[in-house]
Design a protein around this motif. Structure first.
Motif, PDB file in Angstrom:
ATOM      1  N   GLU A  60       6.693   3.387   9.753  1.00 24.30           N
ATOM      2  CA  GLU A  60       6.495   3.621  10.966  1.00 24.30           C
ATOM      3  C   GLU A  60       4.794   3.931  10.685  1.00 24.30           C
ATOM      4  N   PRO A  61       3.882   4.970   9.696  1.00 25.30           N
ATOM      5  CA  PRO A  61       2.683   4.999  10.482  1.00 25.30           C
ATOM      6  C   PRO A  61       2.028   3.191   9.287  1.00 25.30           C
ATOM      7  N   LEU A  62       2.278   2.667   8.835  1.00 25.88           N
ATOM      8  CA  LEU A  62       1.647   1.627   7.891  1.00 25.88           C
ATOM      9  C   LEU A  62       1.796   0.455   9.781  1.00 25.88           C
ATOM     10  N   LEU A  63       2.762   0.517   9.873  1.00 22.23           N
ATOM     11  CA  LEU A  63       3.557  -0.435  11.644  1.00 22.23           C
ATOM     12  C   LEU A  63       2.671  -0.060  12.413  1.00 22.23           C
ATOM     13  N   ARG A  64       2.488   0.881  12.804  1.00 24.41           N
ATOM     14  CA  ARG A  64       1.723   1.062  13.484  1.00 24.41           C
ATOM     15  C   ARG A  64      -0.215   1.069  13.699  1.00 24.41           C
ATOM     16  N   ASP A  65      -0.241   0.943  12.319  1.00 18.43           N
ATOM     17  CA  ASP A  65      -1.537   0.610  11.767  1.00 18.43           C
ATOM     18  C   ASP A  65      -1.839  -0.619  12.276  1.00 18.43           C
ATOM     19  N   ARG A 107     -13.087  -5.539   7.754  1.00 14.02           N
ATOM     20  CA  ARG A 107     -12.990  -4.226   7.556  1.00 14.02           C
ATOM     21  C   ARG A 107     -13.774  -2.413   6.857  1.00 14.02           C
ATOM     22  N   ALA A 108     -13.207  -1.627   7.288  1.00 15.29           N
ATOM     23  CA  ALA A 108     -13.362  -0.744   6.389  1.00 15.29           C
ATOM     24  C   ALA A 108     -12.453  -0.523   5.455  1.00 15.29           C
ATOM     25  N   ASP A 109     -12.265   0.059   5.135  1.00  9.58           N
ATOM     26  CA  ASP A 109     -11.826   0.154   4.228  1.00  9.58           C
ATOM     27  C   ASP A 109     -10.678   1.363   4.574  1.00  9.58           C
ATOM     28  N   LEU A 110      -9.424   1.164   4.631  1.00 15.00           N
ATOM     29  CA  LEU A 110      -8.018   1.671   5.037  1.00 15.00           C
ATOM     30  C   LEU A 110      -7.068   2.200   4.249  1.00 15.00           C
ATOM     31  N   PRO A 116       4.215   8.620  -5.419  1.00 13.95           N
ATOM     32  CA  PRO A 116       3.773   8.841  -3.884  1.00 13.95           C
ATOM     33  C   PRO A 116       2.540   7.376  -3.826  1.00 13.95           C
ATOM     34  N   LEU A 117       1.977   6.719  -2.632  1.00 17.40           N
ATOM     35  CA  LEU A 117       1.392   5.724  -2.600  1.00 17.40           C
ATOM     36  C   LEU A 117       0.022   6.153  -2.884  1.00 17.40           C
ATOM     37  N   GLU A 118       0.012   5.145  -4.022  1.00 16.15           N
ATOM     38  CA  GLU A 118      -1.462   5.065  -4.250  1.00 16.15           C
ATOM     39  C   GLU A 118      -2.219   3.932  -4.670  1.00 16.15           C
ATOM     40  N   ARG A 119      -3.584   4.103  -4.747  1.00 18.29           N
ATOM     41  CA  ARG A 119      -4.667   2.466  -4.452  1.00 18.29           C
ATOM     42  C   ARG A 119      -4.480   2.197  -6.089  1.00 18.29           C
ATOM     43  N   THR A 120      -3.827   0.518  -6.139  1.00 22.28           N
ATOM     44  CA  THR A 120      -3.423   0.373  -7.541  1.00 22.28           C
ATOM     45  C   THR A 120      -4.929  -0.711  -7.488  1.00 22.28           C
ATOM     46  N   VAL A 121      -5.051  -1.821  -7.097  1.00 21.84           N
ATOM     47  CA  VAL A 121      -6.959  -2.395  -7.146  1.00 21.84           C
ATOM     48  C   VAL A 121      -7.333  -2.570  -5.908  1.00 21.84           C
ATOM     49  N   GLY A 122      -8.804  -3.030  -5.518  1.00 18.98           N
ATOM     50  CA  GLY A 122      -9.353  -2.973  -3.998  1.00 18.98           C
ATOM     51  C   GLY A 122      -8.278  -2.480  -2.682  1.00 18.98           C
ATOM     52  N   ASP A 123      -7.914  -3.388  -2.038  1.00 20.68           N
ATOM     53  CA  ASP A 123      -7.252  -2.487  -1.195  1.00 20.68           C
ATOM     54  C   ASP A 123      -5.905  -2.519  -0.683  1.00 20.68           C
ATOM     55  N   GLU A 124      -5.021  -2.546  -2.260  1.00 19.81           N
ATOM     56  CA  GLU A 124      -3.858  -1.725  -2.198  1.00 19.81           C
ATOM     57  C   GLU A 124      -3.112  -1.399  -2.606  1.00 19.81           C
ATOM     58  N   VAL A 125      -1.697  -0.796  -2.182  1.00 17.76           N
ATOM     59  CA  VAL A 125      -1.246   0.451  -2.327  1.00 17.76           C
ATOM     60  C   VAL A 125       0.149  -0.230  -3.279  1.00 17.76           C
ATOM     61  N   GLN A 126       0.553   1.498  -3.909  1.00 11.85           N
ATOM     62  CA  GLN A 126       1.713   0.780  -3.976  1.00 11.85           C
ATOM     63  C   GLN A 126       2.789   2.111  -4.554  1.00 11.85           C
ATOM     64  N   LEU A 170      -2.950   6.830   2.813  1.00 13.93           N
ATOM     65  CA  LEU A 170      -2.564   7.800   1.814  1.00 13.93           C
ATOM     66  C   LEU A 170      -2.805   8.853   2.798  1.00 13.93           C
ATOM     67  N   GLU A 171      -3.376   8.869   3.477  1.00 17.64           N
ATOM     68  CA  GLU A 171      -3.196  10.073   4.262  1.00 17.64           C
ATOM     69  C   GLU A 171      -1.948  10.113   5.081  1.00 17.64           C
ATOM     70  N   VAL A 172      -1.327   8.873   5.842  1.00 17.08           N
ATOM     71  CA  VAL A 172      -0.650   9.530   6.528  1.00 17.08           C
ATOM     72  C   VAL A 172       0.509   9.249   6.307  1.00 17.08           C
ATOM     73  N   THR A 173       0.785   9.239   4.816  1.00 13.47           N
ATOM     74  CA  THR A 173       2.114   9.034   4.148  1.00 13.47           C
ATOM     75  C   THR A 173       2.361  10.182   3.355  1.00 13.47           C
TER      76      THR A 173
END
Length: 207
Positions: free
Chosen positions: A59-64, A16-19, A35-45, A24-27
């Motif tokens: 909710e926006p994360l579950l929605r995706d 998949r493309a990098d989501l 706030p959520l931020e990228r940690t490494v690779g495709d992970e956020v925290q 970060l935008e929807v939250t």
């Protein structure tokens, strides 16, 4: 300080493309402690200390339907660093274990903490995720407008459909059930955070 740490990892990231930018935008409008931020690779925290913010960020994360979501409830070392990824403590360890377990769990979501409250919250989140998963694009269209405060009559005018059709879509989308689920998630997150009042949880926080 007692918090909930969110560790969120993109599913099928190699195909998949990098989501992460979208996550970060929807939250971005949810006022998390960190706030959520990228940690490494495709992970956020991210880190939150208010129970009412949990449903808003999830909710926006579950929605995706594109993430492994791990929640860890517990203490963190203070002062809390300016960036979520730099924090330490039991809540971070719980979140790390949760996101790994989420890869083979219902709805790709797990919660871990030091009390039985974590399991109860996890159960509520699984049930909520099941409601959200059944929503079609048309259902989300109605839910989004309803969440903006529009009445069924106003939604009907906006979408060019009858008020009866709006009601049918709302029922099929589980509008009422979803709202109750948000309330339940907030209720069950409260004992995990041990929130005494609006200011207590921020006392002693490093900035």
């Amino acid at each position: 300080m007692t918090v909930i740490v969110l560790t969120v990892d993109q599913r099928s990231s190699r195909s998949r493309a990098d989501l992460v930018p979208r996550a970060l935008e929807v939250t971005a409008e949810v006022p998390l402690l960190r706030p959520l931020e990228r940690t490494v690779g495709d992970e956020v925290q991210g880190v939150l200390d208010r129970p009412e913010h949990l449903a808003l960020v999830l909710e926006p994360l579950l929605r995706d339907d594109a993430w492994h979501i791990g929640l860890g409830a517990g203490a963190v070392e203070e002062p809390l660093p300016a960036h979520a990824r730099a924090g330490r403590g039991p809540a971070y360890l719980h979140a790390r274990e949760s996101v790994e377990r989420a890869k083979n769990s219902p709805w790709h979501l797990r919660v871990q903490g030091d009390t039985a409250d974590a399991r109860q919250l996890e159960s509520a989140l699984w049930l909520w995720a099941a409601v959200l998963a059944r929503r079609t694009p048309r259902g989300w269209e109605v839910v989004d407008l309803a969440d903006q405060g529009l009445t069924h009559e106003e939604i009907g005018r906006r979408l060019g459909i009858s008020q009866s059709a709006v009601s049918q879509r709302a029922q099929a989308a589980g509008l009422a059930e979803g709202r109750r689920a948000r309330e339940l998630v907030t209720h069950l997150a409260t004992p995990l955070l041990r929130v005494a009042d609006a200011g207590t949880s921020r006392a002693g926080m490093g900035t």
